[in-house]
Design an enzyme around this catalytic site. Sequence first.
Site, PDB file in Angstrom:
ATOM      1  CE1 TYR A  38      -3.397   2.790   0.410  1.00  0.00           C
ATOM      2  CE2 TYR A  38      -2.282   3.335   2.468  1.00  0.00           C
ATOM      3  CZ  TYR A  38      -3.196   3.650   1.483  1.00  0.00           C
ATOM      4  OH  TYR A  38      -3.903   4.823   1.548  1.00  0.00           O
TER       5      TYR A  38
ATOM      6  CB  VAL B 149       1.493   9.116   4.865  1.00  0.00           C
ATOM      7  CG1 VAL B 149       1.316   7.624   4.627  1.00  0.00           C
ATOM      8  CG2 VAL B 149       2.620   9.642   3.986  1.00  0.00           C
TER       9      VAL B 149
ATOM     10  CE  LYS C 139       0.843  16.030  -0.841  1.00  0.00           C
ATOM     11  NZ  LYS C 139       0.068  14.860  -1.241  1.00  0.00           N
TER      12      LYS C 139
ATOM     13  CG  HIS D  62      -1.368  11.706  -4.348  1.00  0.00           C
ATOM     14  ND1 HIS D  62      -2.321  12.637  -4.015  1.00  0.00           N
ATOM     15  CD2 HIS D  62      -1.472  10.726  -3.410  1.00  0.00           C
ATOM     16  CE1 HIS D  62      -2.968  12.217  -2.928  1.00  0.00           C
ATOM     17  NE2 HIS D  62      -2.471  11.076  -2.545  1.00  0.00           N
TER      18      HIS D  62
ATOM     19  CG  ASP E  33       5.097  15.413  -2.471  1.00  0.00           C
ATOM     20  OD1 ASP E  33       4.842  15.190  -3.679  1.00  0.00           O
ATOM     21  OD2 ASP E  33       4.210  15.423  -1.594  1.00  0.00           O
ATOM     22  CB  SER E  34       6.535  12.985  -6.166  1.00  0.00           C
ATOM     23  OG  SER E  34       5.220  13.284  -5.714  1.00  0.00           O
TER      24      SER E  34
ATOM     25  NE  ARG F 133      11.543   6.547  -2.352  1.00  0.00           N
ATOM     26  CZ  ARG F 133      10.441   7.267  -2.581  1.00  0.00           C
ATOM     27  NH1 ARG F 133      10.313   8.492  -2.089  1.00  0.00           N
ATOM     28  NH2 ARG F 133       9.450   6.778  -3.301  1.00  0.00           N
TER      29      ARG F 133
ATOM     30  N   GLY G  15       7.437  11.401   1.923  1.00  0.00           N
ATOM     31  CA  GLY G  15       6.319  10.493   2.177  1.00  0.00           C
ATOM     32  C   GLY G  15       6.834   9.103   2.527  1.00  0.00           C
ATOM     33  NE  ARG G  16       5.469   5.084  -2.488  1.00  0.00           N
ATOM     34  CZ  ARG G  16       5.010   5.995  -3.348  1.00  0.00           C
ATOM     35  NH1 ARG G  16       5.629   7.165  -3.493  1.00  0.00           N
ATOM     36  NH2 ARG G  16       3.924   5.744  -4.060  1.00  0.00           N
TER      37      ARG G  16
HETATM   38  C1  LIG Z   1       0.753   5.306   1.744  1.00  0.00           C
HETATM   39  C2  LIG Z   1       0.540   6.711   1.260  1.00  0.00           C
HETATM   40  C3  LIG Z   1      -0.599   7.385   1.638  1.00  0.00           C
HETATM   41  C4  LIG Z   1      -0.802   8.712   1.235  1.00  0.00           C
HETATM   42  N1  LIG Z   1      -1.889   9.400   1.695  1.00  0.00           N
HETATM   43  C5  LIG Z   1      -2.035  10.702   1.374  1.00  0.00           C
HETATM   44  C6  LIG Z   1      -3.085  11.460   1.937  1.00  0.00           C
HETATM   45  O1  LIG Z   1      -3.867  10.978   2.749  1.00  0.00           O
HETATM   46  N2  LIG Z   1      -3.205  12.767   1.556  1.00  0.00           N
HETATM   47  C7  LIG Z   1      -2.338  13.358   0.662  1.00  0.00           C
HETATM   48  O2  LIG Z   1      -2.474  14.525   0.333  1.00  0.00           O
HETATM   49  N3  LIG Z   1      -1.321  12.636   0.124  1.00  0.00           N
HETATM   50  C8  LIG Z   1      -1.131  11.355   0.477  1.00  0.00           C
HETATM   51  N4  LIG Z   1      -0.074  10.654  -0.022  1.00  0.00           N
HETATM   52  C9  LIG Z   1       0.901  11.335  -0.892  1.00  0.00           C
HETATM   53  C10 LIG Z   1       2.008  11.979  -0.046  1.00  0.00           C
HETATM   54  O3  LIG Z   1       1.531  13.075   0.687  1.00  0.00           O
HETATM   55  C11 LIG Z   1       3.155  12.483  -0.947  1.00  0.00           C
HETATM   56  O4  LIG Z   1       2.636  13.335  -1.938  1.00  0.00           O
HETATM   57  C12 LIG Z   1       3.921  11.345  -1.600  1.00  0.00           C
HETATM   58  O5  LIG Z   1       4.097  10.275  -0.705  1.00  0.00           O
HETATM   59  C13 LIG Z   1       5.277  11.855  -2.076  1.00  0.00           C
HETATM   60  O6  LIG Z   1       5.965  10.878  -2.734  1.00  0.00           O
HETATM   61  P1  LIG Z   1       7.112   9.966  -2.052  1.00  0.00           P
HETATM   62  O7  LIG Z   1       6.375   8.973  -1.231  1.00  0.00           O
HETATM   63  O8  LIG Z   1       7.785   9.378  -3.223  1.00  0.00           O
HETATM   64  O9  LIG Z   1       7.959  10.858  -1.205  1.00  0.00           O
HETATM   65  C14 LIG Z   1       0.148   9.333   0.378  1.00  0.00           C
HETATM   66  C15 LIG Z   1       1.295   8.637  -0.008  1.00  0.00           C
HETATM   67  C16 LIG Z   1       1.507   7.346   0.434  1.00  0.00           C
HETATM   68  C17 LIG Z   1       2.768   6.639   0.029  1.00  0.00           C
END
Ligand SMILES: Cc1cc2nc3c(=O)[nH]c(=O)nc-3n(C[C@H](O)[C@H](O)[C@H](O)COP(=O)(O)O)c2cc1C
Length: 387
Positions: A24, A78, A251, A275, A306-307, A310, A329-330
């Site tokens: 997930y 997240v 965002k 995202h 973001d995105s 690492r 995020g991750r």
């Molecule tokens: C498991 C997971 C759940 C996420 N849930 C949300 C959320 O609830 N709201 C939101 O705006 N972004 C959410 N995101 C996106 C993150 O805020 C962020 O944009 C993204 O993780 C950035 O990429 P990265 O994981 O490669 O750093 C989620 C990302 C992941 C991996």
Amino acid sequence: MIISASTDYRQAAKRRLPPFLFHYADGGSYAEHTLRRNVDDLRDVALRQRVLKDMSSLSLETELFGEKLAMPVALAPVGLAGMYARRGEVQAARAATKKGIPFTLSTVSVCPIAEVAAAVERPIWFQLYVLKDRGFMKHVLKRAKEAGVKTLIFTVDMPVPGARYRDAHSGMSGKNGPMKRMLQAAMHPLWAWDVGVHGRPHDLGNVSDYRGKPTELEDYIAWLGNNFDPAISWKDLEWIREFWDGPMIIKGILDPEDARDAVRFGADGIVVSNHGGRQLDGVPSTARALPAIADAVKGDLTILADSGVRSGLDVVRMIAMGADTALIGRAFIYALATAGEAGVAHLLELFEKEMKVAMTLTGARTIADLSSESLVSSGIAAINQSS
Ligand SMILES: Cc1cc2nc3c(=O)[nH]c(=O)nc-3n(C[C@H](O)[C@H](O)[C@H](O)COP(=O)(O)O)c2cc1C
């Protein structure tokens, strides 16, 4: 042993978590091209090495919306972070706060706003989705204000959810999901004991608070699926502007035209983001999208990105391409799953050390010194040409 922020925590999280939770977080939408490109394109942005510049004093501090940050990093929202460690949002918020950086709570967190806000000294940030149920939005904004939240991140790149095929395979969704998840939990006793047994309640804290009854995780996808609003437009955001007097960040911006619209709307900031490759597969990586967006709106509002981040080197790259601060995020979720608050604290230390080395060797004494001059121009040009 954890040595590298970018790879070791991911491997450790994979071992500890039931597969439905690992995938997930780890997965993206459709064929996951954008997810891979986020990481690969960012890594390909070439830093420009400079030497013999007396880099004995260095500062990573920055300021955002009147808040001091020890370094230009914030934890991204997240959803379900509370499933990755016992009361996971509280643990991650503690690590961020102790480090002196913001933690953003997702709308769909396990822990409700009040629980997380009460556990930390620094005001948390809150992320809101645009949902059909405006009553829920008002309720949750009121709760955020009561909890001392000042900075609101408004996520706009989910008018419909992108399909995540990995979730259907792993048991996160689908007909046999509950049985698969139970079996996987039984095979991962450390997680099952720590989070499965002691991390309860496992519901969407903010949604349960609104409904006045517990919301099972089973309801998560159904509730969100029914509540995303494809009719949303800039006009719909105006009532939130009236309702919310603190900084408001949009965002999910990936195009310079949308960034200009955010300026016209009066947003205080944007997050350049796809995202994490979880929505429209095939859109450009942030590394490709960011320079043109920064050209269009730098100076008019605060730019977060973001995105694909690492490591501390990736934060430096994002800032050199025009971001004021990067969200992770991750990267923090893998650390949270591995070792809770201590894992996130350690990850942030690794990021800080990596940033210091990158700044020393690019000749940047302060965050303000990072610019396109900190990059090898051909590195960026190569990325932009192939887009
Ligand atoms: C498991 C997971 C759940 C996420 N849930 C949300 C959320 O609830 N709201 C939101 O705006 N972004 C959410 N995101 C996106 C993150 O805020 C962020 O944009 C993204 O993780 C950035 O990429 P990265 O994981 O490669 O750093 C989620 C990302 C992941 C991996």
